[in-house]
Design an enzyme around this catalytic site. Structure first.
Site, PDB file in Angstrom:
ATOM      1  N   THR A 109      15.595  -8.569  60.135  1.00 41.54           N
ATOM      2  CA  THR A 109      16.043  -9.903  59.375  1.00 41.54           C
ATOM      3  C   THR A 109      15.933  -9.800  57.910  1.00 41.54           C
ATOM      4  O   THR A 109      16.954 -10.089  57.206  1.00 41.54           O
ATOM      5  CB  THR A 109      15.336 -11.011  59.932  1.00 41.54           C
ATOM      6  N   ASP A 158       9.814 -12.103  57.281  1.00 40.14           N
ATOM      7  CA  ASP A 158      10.378 -12.252  58.576  1.00 40.14           C
ATOM      8  C   ASP A 158      10.199 -10.814  59.325  1.00 40.14           C
ATOM      9  O   ASP A 158       9.655  -9.821  58.678  1.00 40.14           O
ATOM     10  CB  ASP A 158      11.804 -12.799  58.555  1.00 40.14           C
ATOM     11  N   ILE A 159      10.824 -10.829  60.523  1.00 43.21           N
ATOM     12  CA  ILE A 159      10.928  -9.300  61.063  1.00 43.21           C
ATOM     13  C   ILE A 159      11.755  -8.281  60.286  1.00 43.21           C
ATOM     14  O   ILE A 159      12.786  -8.898  59.457  1.00 43.21           O
ATOM     15  CB  ILE A 159      11.451  -9.399  62.470  1.00 43.21           C
ATOM     16  N   PRO A 160      11.453  -6.875  60.394  1.00 40.16           N
ATOM     17  CA  PRO A 160      11.962  -6.151  59.404  1.00 40.16           C
ATOM     18  C   PRO A 160      13.448  -6.125  59.582  1.00 40.16           C
ATOM     19  O   PRO A 160      14.111  -5.919  58.427  1.00 40.16           O
ATOM     20  CB  PRO A 160      11.618  -4.653  60.118  1.00 40.16           C
ATOM     21  N   THR A 209      -0.612 -16.353  43.805  1.00 39.04           N
ATOM     22  CA  THR A 209      -1.636 -16.660  42.629  1.00 39.04           C
ATOM     23  C   THR A 209      -2.379 -17.958  42.893  1.00 39.04           C
ATOM     24  O   THR A 209      -3.317 -18.341  42.226  1.00 39.04           O
ATOM     25  CB  THR A 209      -1.101 -16.248  41.256  1.00 39.04           C
ATOM     26  N   ARG A 235      -1.407 -18.152  31.895  1.00 35.33           N
ATOM     27  CA  ARG A 235      -1.618 -19.462  31.043  1.00 35.33           C
ATOM     28  C   ARG A 235      -2.276 -19.295  29.782  1.00 35.33           C
ATOM     29  O   ARG A 235      -3.412 -18.802  29.659  1.00 35.33           O
ATOM     30  CB  ARG A 235      -2.884 -20.013  32.062  1.00 35.33           C
ATOM     31  N   LYS A 292      10.881 -14.614  48.301  1.00 39.41           N
ATOM     32  CA  LYS A 292       9.831 -14.171  48.904  1.00 39.41           C
ATOM     33  C   LYS A 292       9.932 -13.941  50.569  1.00 39.41           C
ATOM     34  O   LYS A 292       9.564 -14.688  51.228  1.00 39.41           O
ATOM     35  CB  LYS A 292       8.480 -15.161  48.617  1.00 39.41           C
ATOM     36  N   LEU A 293      10.660 -13.034  50.813  1.00 39.51           N
ATOM     37  CA  LEU A 293      11.206 -13.011  52.067  1.00 39.51           C
ATOM     38  C   LEU A 293      10.003 -12.307  53.162  1.00 39.51           C
ATOM     39  O   LEU A 293       9.434 -11.636  52.512  1.00 39.51           O
ATOM     40  CB  LEU A 293      12.609 -12.078  52.400  1.00 39.51           C
ATOM     41  N   ARG A 295       5.786 -23.164  33.910  1.00 46.42           N
ATOM     42  CA  ARG A 295       5.607 -24.707  33.378  1.00 46.42           C
ATOM     43  C   ARG A 295       5.077 -24.336  31.729  1.00 46.42           C
ATOM     44  O   ARG A 295       5.533 -25.508  30.984  1.00 46.42           O
ATOM     45  CB  ARG A 295       4.475 -25.420  34.442  1.00 46.42           C
ATOM     46  N   GLN A 327      -2.059 -23.270  40.358  1.00 50.71           N
ATOM     47  CA  GLN A 327      -2.346 -21.876  40.131  1.00 50.71           C
ATOM     48  C   GLN A 327      -3.884 -21.744  40.004  1.00 50.71           C
ATOM     49  O   GLN A 327      -4.506 -22.465  39.358  1.00 50.71           O
ATOM     50  CB  GLN A 327      -2.021 -21.312  38.939  1.00 50.71           C
ATOM     51  N   LYS A 371      13.841 -16.118  36.423  1.00 51.52           N
ATOM     52  CA  LYS A 371      13.640 -15.744  37.891  1.00 51.52           C
ATOM     53  C   LYS A 371      13.995 -17.230  38.419  1.00 51.52           C
ATOM     54  O   LYS A 371      13.653 -18.679  37.976  1.00 51.52           O
ATOM     55  CB  LYS A 371      12.251 -16.038  37.839  1.00 51.52           C
ATOM     56  N   ASP A 414      12.159 -22.963  37.079  1.00 50.80           N
ATOM     57  CA  ASP A 414      11.958 -23.972  38.235  1.00 50.80           C
ATOM     58  C   ASP A 414      12.434 -25.152  37.744  1.00 50.80           C
ATOM     59  O   ASP A 414      11.699 -26.040  37.236  1.00 50.80           O
ATOM     60  CB  ASP A 414      10.365 -23.867  38.403  1.00 50.80           C
ATOM     61  N   ASP A 456      13.721 -14.805  43.411  1.00 47.98           N
ATOM     62  CA  ASP A 456      12.413 -14.991  43.848  1.00 47.98           C
ATOM     63  C   ASP A 456      12.366 -15.834  45.371  1.00 47.98           C
ATOM     64  O   ASP A 456      11.872 -16.978  45.410  1.00 47.98           O
ATOM     65  CB  ASP A 456      11.268 -15.576  42.979  1.00 47.98           C
TER      66      ASP A 456
END
Ligand code: C5P
Length: 244
Positions: free
Chosen positions: A76, A72-74, A125, A185, A69-70, A217, A196, A39, A17, A67
Protein backbone atom coordinates in the site's frame (compact mmCIF):
# COMPACT_ATOMS: atom_id res chain seq x y z
CA UNK A 1 20.39 9.94 -4.31
CA UNK A 2 21.89 12.14 -1.59
CA UNK A 3 21.59 15.82 -2.13
CA UNK A 4 23.45 17.93 0.43
CA UNK A 5 22.32 21.57 0.36
CA UNK A 6 25.13 24.08 -0.13
CA UNK A 7 23.33 27.37 0.52
CA UNK A 8 22.18 28.29 4.07
CA UNK A 9 18.79 29.38 2.70
CA UNK A 10 18.37 25.99 1.01
CA UNK A 11 18.68 24.32 4.42
CA UNK A 12 15.54 26.00 5.72
CA UNK A 13 12.27 24.17 5.11
CA UNK A 14 9.12 26.10 5.98
CA UNK A 15 6.19 24.02 7.25
CA UNK A 16 3.24 25.42 5.32
CA UNK A 17 0.82 24.50 8.10
CA UNK A 18 -2.09 26.64 6.93
CA UNK A 19 -5.72 25.63 6.37
CA UNK A 20 -6.41 26.35 2.71
CA UNK A 21 -5.13 27.26 -0.74
CA UNK A 22 -5.68 30.98 -0.30
CA UNK A 23 -3.54 31.25 2.83
CA UNK A 24 -0.99 28.83 1.33
CA UNK A 25 -0.51 30.97 -1.79
CA UNK A 26 -0.34 34.17 0.27
CA UNK A 27 2.37 32.62 2.48
CA UNK A 28 4.31 31.19 -0.47
CA UNK A 29 4.42 34.63 -2.10
CA UNK A 30 5.44 36.26 1.21
CA UNK A 31 8.31 33.82 1.88
CA UNK A 32 9.41 33.16 -1.72
CA UNK A 33 13.19 33.56 -1.94
CA UNK A 34 13.77 33.32 1.84
CA UNK A 35 13.37 29.55 2.32
CA UNK A 36 14.64 26.59 0.33
CA UNK A 37 11.56 24.40 0.51
CA UNK A 38 7.86 24.50 1.33
CA UNK A 39 6.50 21.56 3.31
CA UNK A 40 2.91 20.58 2.64
CA UNK A 41 1.41 18.60 5.51
CA UNK A 42 -1.82 16.80 6.19
CA UNK A 43 -3.90 19.89 7.03
CA UNK A 44 -3.42 21.49 3.62
CA UNK A 45 -3.19 18.30 1.54
CA UNK A 46 -6.39 16.77 2.92
CA UNK A 47 -8.27 20.01 2.29
CA UNK A 48 -6.93 20.90 -1.16
CA UNK A 49 -5.69 17.64 -2.67
CA UNK A 50 -2.65 17.18 -4.95
CA UNK A 51 -3.59 20.26 -7.02
CA UNK A 52 -2.08 22.39 -4.28
CA UNK A 53 1.36 20.97 -5.17
CA UNK A 54 1.21 22.24 -8.74
CA UNK A 55 -0.23 25.58 -7.56
CA UNK A 56 2.81 26.05 -5.29
CA UNK A 57 5.17 24.93 -8.04
CA UNK A 58 3.67 27.59 -10.35
CA UNK A 59 4.46 30.37 -7.84
CA UNK A 60 7.96 29.58 -6.59
CA UNK A 61 11.18 27.94 -7.63
CA UNK A 62 11.61 26.53 -4.10
CA UNK A 63 11.28 22.76 -3.78
CA UNK A 64 8.24 21.01 -2.33
CA UNK A 65 8.23 18.55 0.56
CA UNK A 66 5.11 16.38 0.88
CA UNK A 67 4.90 15.35 4.54
CA UNK A 68 2.31 12.56 4.52
CA UNK A 69 4.17 10.27 6.94
CA UNK A 70 2.91 7.13 5.23
CA UNK A 71 2.60 4.07 7.47
CA UNK A 72 0.82 0.95 6.15
CA UNK A 73 1.63 -2.47 4.68
CA UNK A 74 4.52 -2.38 2.15
CA UNK A 75 2.36 -2.81 -0.97
CA UNK A 76 0.00 0.00 0.00
CA UNK A 77 2.80 2.42 0.87
CA UNK A 78 4.69 1.56 -2.34
CA UNK A 79 1.57 2.30 -4.39
CA UNK A 80 1.05 5.62 -2.60
CA UNK A 81 4.70 6.54 -3.28
CA UNK A 82 4.19 5.66 -6.96
CA UNK A 83 1.17 7.99 -7.02
CA UNK A 84 3.27 10.76 -5.46
CA UNK A 85 5.84 10.38 -8.26
CA UNK A 86 3.35 12.09 -10.59
CA UNK A 87 3.60 15.31 -8.60
CA UNK A 88 6.36 17.96 -8.29
CA UNK A 89 7.67 16.63 -4.97
CA UNK A 90 11.31 16.61 -3.80
CA UNK A 91 10.88 14.95 -0.37
CA UNK A 92 8.17 12.52 0.77
CA UNK A 93 7.96 11.01 4.28
CA UNK A 94 7.15 7.52 5.52
CA UNK A 95 7.19 6.36 9.15
CA UNK A 96 10.25 4.21 9.88
CA UNK A 97 8.02 2.42 12.41
CA UNK A 98 6.48 0.69 9.34
CA UNK A 99 9.59 -1.52 9.21
CA UNK A 100 12.36 -2.48 6.80
CA UNK A 101 10.24 -4.20 4.07
CA UNK A 102 7.88 -1.22 3.96
CA UNK A 103 10.75 1.26 3.60
CA UNK A 104 12.49 -0.94 1.01
CA UNK A 105 9.42 -1.15 -1.22
CA UNK A 106 8.79 2.57 -0.75
CA UNK A 107 12.40 3.43 -1.67
CA UNK A 108 12.19 1.25 -4.78
CA UNK A 109 8.99 3.00 -5.83
CA UNK A 110 10.57 6.43 -5.18
CA UNK A 111 13.57 5.51 -7.32
CA UNK A 112 11.27 5.50 -10.36
CA UNK A 113 10.93 9.29 -10.16
CA UNK A 114 14.07 11.34 -10.66
CA UNK A 115 12.91 14.17 -8.39
CA UNK A 116 11.39 12.20 -5.51
CA UNK A 117 13.47 11.40 -2.42
CA UNK A 118 12.21 9.35 0.48
CA UNK A 119 12.67 10.42 4.11
CA UNK A 120 11.90 8.14 7.04
CA UNK A 121 10.55 9.68 10.24
CA UNK A 122 12.44 8.01 13.11
CA UNK A 123 10.44 9.18 16.16
CA UNK A 124 8.10 12.20 16.14
CA UNK A 125 9.69 15.25 17.76
CA UNK A 126 6.53 15.69 19.82
CA UNK A 127 7.27 12.43 21.71
CA UNK A 128 9.13 12.78 25.01
CA UNK A 129 11.27 10.12 26.72
CA UNK A 130 8.41 9.60 29.19
CA UNK A 131 5.86 9.06 26.34
CA UNK A 132 8.19 6.52 24.80
CA UNK A 133 8.92 4.68 28.05
CA UNK A 134 5.21 4.30 28.75
CA UNK A 135 4.69 2.87 25.26
CA UNK A 136 7.63 0.52 24.84
CA UNK A 137 10.17 0.90 27.64
CA UNK A 138 13.08 1.78 25.39
CA UNK A 139 15.35 4.83 25.28
CA UNK A 140 14.79 7.56 22.68
CA UNK A 141 18.39 7.65 21.45
CA UNK A 142 18.59 3.91 20.77
CA UNK A 143 15.21 3.79 19.01
CA UNK A 144 16.08 6.73 16.74
CA UNK A 145 19.45 5.16 15.88
CA UNK A 146 17.88 1.75 15.20
CA UNK A 147 15.28 3.28 12.88
CA UNK A 148 17.88 5.46 11.14
CA UNK A 149 19.97 2.35 10.45
CA UNK A 150 16.95 0.52 8.99
CA UNK A 151 16.12 3.55 6.82
CA UNK A 152 19.69 3.55 5.51
CA UNK A 153 19.54 -0.18 4.77
CA UNK A 154 16.21 0.28 3.01
CA UNK A 155 17.70 2.86 0.63
CA UNK A 156 15.94 5.97 1.94
CA UNK A 157 17.59 9.27 1.02
CA UNK A 158 17.33 10.59 4.55
CA UNK A 159 15.71 10.50 7.95
CA UNK A 160 13.76 12.89 10.12
CA UNK A 161 14.92 13.15 13.73
CA UNK A 162 15.11 15.82 16.42
CA UNK A 163 18.09 18.09 17.00
CA UNK A 164 18.78 16.10 20.14
CA UNK A 165 19.67 12.93 18.20
CA UNK A 166 21.16 14.34 15.01
CA UNK A 167 24.77 14.21 16.21
CA UNK A 168 24.46 10.51 17.10
CA UNK A 169 22.74 9.73 13.77
CA UNK A 170 25.51 11.51 11.83
CA UNK A 171 28.13 9.66 13.85
CA UNK A 172 26.46 6.31 13.06
CA UNK A 173 25.43 6.86 9.43
CA UNK A 174 27.90 9.54 8.32
CA UNK A 175 27.07 11.46 5.17
CA UNK A 176 25.38 8.46 3.58
CA UNK A 177 22.03 9.75 4.80
CA UNK A 178 20.47 13.21 4.89
CA UNK A 179 19.19 14.49 8.23
CA UNK A 180 16.07 16.64 8.35
CA UNK A 181 15.31 18.20 11.74
CA UNK A 182 11.93 19.58 12.88
CA UNK A 183 11.18 20.84 16.40
CA UNK A 184 13.45 23.80 15.71
CA UNK A 185 12.98 26.69 18.12
CA UNK A 186 15.00 29.91 17.80
CA UNK A 187 16.02 31.26 21.24
CA UNK A 188 13.53 34.10 20.86
CA UNK A 189 9.98 33.65 19.62
CA UNK A 190 8.40 31.02 21.90
CA UNK A 191 5.49 29.05 20.43
CA UNK A 192 2.24 29.22 22.41
CA UNK A 193 1.04 25.83 23.72
CA UNK A 194 3.95 24.12 22.00
CA UNK A 195 3.51 20.37 21.42
CA UNK A 196 7.16 19.85 20.46
CA UNK A 197 9.10 18.07 23.21
CA UNK A 198 12.55 17.39 21.69
CA UNK A 199 13.61 20.80 20.44
CA UNK A 200 16.88 22.48 19.45
CA UNK A 201 17.89 25.96 18.30
CA UNK A 202 18.83 26.38 14.61
CA UNK A 203 22.49 26.87 15.59
CA UNK A 204 22.58 23.75 17.76
CA UNK A 205 20.94 21.55 15.12
CA UNK A 206 23.29 22.77 12.37
CA UNK A 207 26.37 22.44 14.59
CA UNK A 208 25.33 18.87 15.37
CA UNK A 209 25.11 18.00 11.67
CA UNK A 210 21.54 18.69 10.48
CA UNK A 211 21.33 19.03 6.70
CA UNK A 212 17.88 20.65 6.71
CA UNK A 213 15.78 22.38 9.38
CA UNK A 214 11.98 22.30 9.31
CA UNK A 215 10.42 25.38 10.90
CA UNK A 216 6.71 26.12 11.07
CA UNK A 217 5.12 28.19 13.83
CA UNK A 218 8.17 30.33 14.73
CA UNK A 219 7.93 31.73 11.17
CA UNK A 220 4.20 31.38 10.48
CA UNK A 221 3.13 33.10 13.71
CA UNK A 222 5.84 35.79 13.77
CA UNK A 223 4.81 39.44 13.35
CA UNK A 224 7.24 39.55 10.41
CA UNK A 225 7.44 36.02 8.91
CA UNK A 226 9.97 37.02 6.22
CA UNK A 227 12.20 38.66 8.84
CA UNK A 228 11.88 35.59 11.10
CA UNK A 229 12.90 33.28 8.22
CA UNK A 230 15.84 35.52 7.29
CA UNK A 231 17.01 35.55 10.93
CA UNK A 232 17.01 31.74 10.99
CA UNK A 233 18.98 31.63 7.74
CA UNK A 234 21.54 34.02 9.31
CA UNK A 235 21.75 31.75 12.38
CA UNK A 236 22.33 28.74 10.06
CA UNK A 237 25.01 30.71 8.18
CA UNK A 238 26.89 31.72 11.31
CA UNK A 239 26.71 28.20 12.79
CA UNK A 240 28.15 26.82 9.52
CA UNK A 241 31.00 29.38 9.61
CA UNK A 242 31.86 28.23 13.14
CA UNK A 243 32.00 24.56 12.06
CA UNK A 244 34.47 25.17 9.23
O1 C5P B 1 5.45 24.51 13.92
P1 C5P B 1 6.62 23.57 14.01
O2 C5P B 1 7.96 24.27 13.80
O3 C5P B 1 6.59 22.71 15.26
O4 C5P B 1 6.42 22.62 12.75
C1 C5P B 1 7.12 21.42 12.59
C2 C5P B 1 6.62 20.72 11.36
O5 C5P B 1 7.38 19.53 11.18
C3 C5P B 1 5.14 20.30 11.43
O6 C5P B 1 4.60 20.48 10.13
C4 C5P B 1 5.20 18.81 11.77
O7 C5P B 1 4.13 18.10 11.17
C5 C5P B 1 6.53 18.38 11.15
N1 C5P B 1 7.21 17.25 11.77
C6 C5P B 1 7.52 17.19 13.13
N2 C5P B 1 8.14 16.10 13.66
C7 C5P B 1 8.50 15.07 12.88
C8 C5P B 1 8.22 15.10 11.51
C9 C5P B 1 7.59 16.23 10.98
O8 C5P B 1 7.23 18.16 13.85
N3 C5P B 1 9.15 14.04 13.38
Amino acid sequence: MTDHPTDSKDRLIFALDVPDRESAMRTVKLLDGTVGMFKVGLELFVREGPQILQAIRDHTSSKIFLDLKLHDIPATVARAVRSACAHPVHFLTVHAAGGLPMMQEAAQAAAQASELNLLAVTVLTSMSEADLASERGTGMGSLVLARAELARQAGCTGIVCSGQEVAAVKQQCGDSILTVVPGVRPAEGAVAEDDQRRTATPAQAITDGADYLVVGRPIRDAKDPRGAAQKIVEEIESARRNIV
